[in-house]
Write a protein that holds these residues in place. Structure first.
Motif, PDB file in Angstrom:
ATOM      1  N   UNK A 139       0.929  -1.094   0.202  1.00 24.23           N
ATOM      2  CA  UNK A 139       0.479  -0.440   0.293  1.00 24.23           C
ATOM      3  C   UNK A 139       1.381   1.214  -0.128  1.00 24.23           C
ATOM      4  N   UNK A 140       2.517   0.711   0.265  1.00 21.25           N
ATOM      5  CA  UNK A 140       3.024   2.299  -0.053  1.00 21.25           C
ATOM      6  C   UNK A 140       3.318   2.772   1.426  1.00 21.25           C
ATOM      7  N   UNK A 141       2.555   2.270   2.795  1.00 27.39           N
ATOM      8  CA  UNK A 141       2.724   2.707   4.165  1.00 27.39           C
ATOM      9  C   UNK A 141       4.271   2.409   4.329  1.00 27.39           C
ATOM     10  N   UNK A 142       5.274   1.346   3.848  1.00 31.25           N
ATOM     11  CA  UNK A 142       6.145   1.663   4.488  1.00 31.25           C
ATOM     12  C   UNK A 142       7.546   1.650   3.720  1.00 31.25           C
ATOM     13  N   UNK A 143       8.511   1.709   3.964  1.00 27.89           N
ATOM     14  CA  UNK A 143       9.921   1.670   2.534  1.00 27.89           C
ATOM     15  C   UNK A 143      10.511   0.469   2.492  1.00 27.89           C
ATOM     16  N   UNK A 144      10.814  -0.335   3.375  1.00 31.62           N
ATOM     17  CA  UNK A 144      10.745  -1.857   3.195  1.00 31.62           C
ATOM     18  C   UNK A 144      10.660  -2.462   4.856  1.00 31.62           C
ATOM     19  N   UNK A 145      10.508  -3.846   3.999  1.00 30.63           N
ATOM     20  CA  UNK A 145      10.805  -4.367   5.592  1.00 30.63           C
ATOM     21  C   UNK A 145      11.725  -5.187   5.418  1.00 30.63           C
TER      22      UNK A 145
END
Length: 276
Positions: A192-198
């Motif tokens: 969704x675009x809430x995070x840059x990366x995991x």
């Protein structure tokens, strides 16, 4: 040597221009009410804003959760032993308690002049999710979960989640999470675009540090002003925004760090910024 603020339920350290704030109430899953985390966040933002040696703030949680948001036991006890708690009383009294209590968090975060990274180590639920949304950049452990779950409890976000969420996702996806009260995992948050990366869980803070160092290497004043423009662009009409851009650019062209950055680029060397 920096004098760190005295915090009660959070830990703070400063290293290489980066302030690290750890929410430290793992026993309560780092809930924001019924703890001193509201005051701790306020003190930290004030400290970071006024220390020229600090360029970036990183927020994370100790233990299994980033933050579970509000304290459900206090909500359940609002008419019994917790009658004087933040959720007790008639509507006008509760309104005042929100304004004088947990709403101090979004006001502080909106006033933060330095970039903020949320390193989300575990579940960020309710007001904890909203706190994560207030950061400029977010990375998360694969163990993280996210939920704007207020509707499931017959509530709304009392700290402005609807304001932050739709600016990140647009109306429809914000409505999906808000009205359905879904809890999503880190992969869905990334999609969704809430995070840059995991990054892997055991590398979360290391990766947060790498991102923070990239930010801390930039000219401090320009970094802060660029954040300011990103924020004001959301609420300012275009003509006034362009006027502000011109005004701030005139200021930047007269700063030593601008000339240092240009000369370092032309001379192919690493710049040495003074924050002026």
């Amino acid at each position: 040597m920096l004098t760190l603020p005295e915090l009660t339920d959070a830990l703070i350290r400063v290293e290489d221009g980066i302030a690290w704030l750890t929410l430290n109430r793992d026993d309560l899953r780092n809930v924001l009410t019924g703890t001193d985390l509201i005051a701790d966040l306020e003190k930290t933002v004030h400290f970071v804003n006024h220390e020229k040696a600090i360029s970036v703030l990183v927020i994370t949680g100790a233990g299994k959760a980033f933050s579970a948001g509000g304290n459900l036991k206090e909500m359940a006890g609002r008419t019994s032993s917790h009658a004087d708690g933040p959720y007790a009383g008639p509507p006008e009294a509760v309104k005042r308690k929100y304004q004088e209590g947990i709403q101090r968090i979004p006001k502080a975060m909106a006033a933060l002049t330095k970039p903020c990274i949320a390193a989300i180590n575990g579940p960020a639920i309710g007001a904890g999710f909203d706190l994560a949304l207030m950061a400029d950049l977010r990375i998360a452990s694969p163990k993280a979960k996210f939920g704007e779950t207020f509707v499931n409890l017959g509530l709304i976000s009392g700290i402005g989640g609807a304001w932050w969420l739709q600016r990140e996702l647009g109306y429809q996806q914000a409505a999906r999470l808000t009205l359905l009260g879904e809890v999503i995992d880190a992969d869905e948050a990334l999609r969704l675009g809430l995070l840059l990366e995991i990054p892997p869980a055991d590398q979360l803070l290391e990766r947060a540090g790498e991102l923070a160092m990239q930010l801390a290497d930039k000219p401090p004043m320009a970094l802060s002003l660029n954040k300011q423009l990103l924020m004001t662009a959301q609420t300012t009409d275009f003509d006034h925004f362009l006027e502000q851009c011109a005004e701030l650019q005139g200021y930047c062209h007269n700063q030593e760090d601008h000339l240092e950055a240009v000369n370092a680029f032309l001379e192919q060397r690493r710049p040495k910024f003074k924050g002026q």
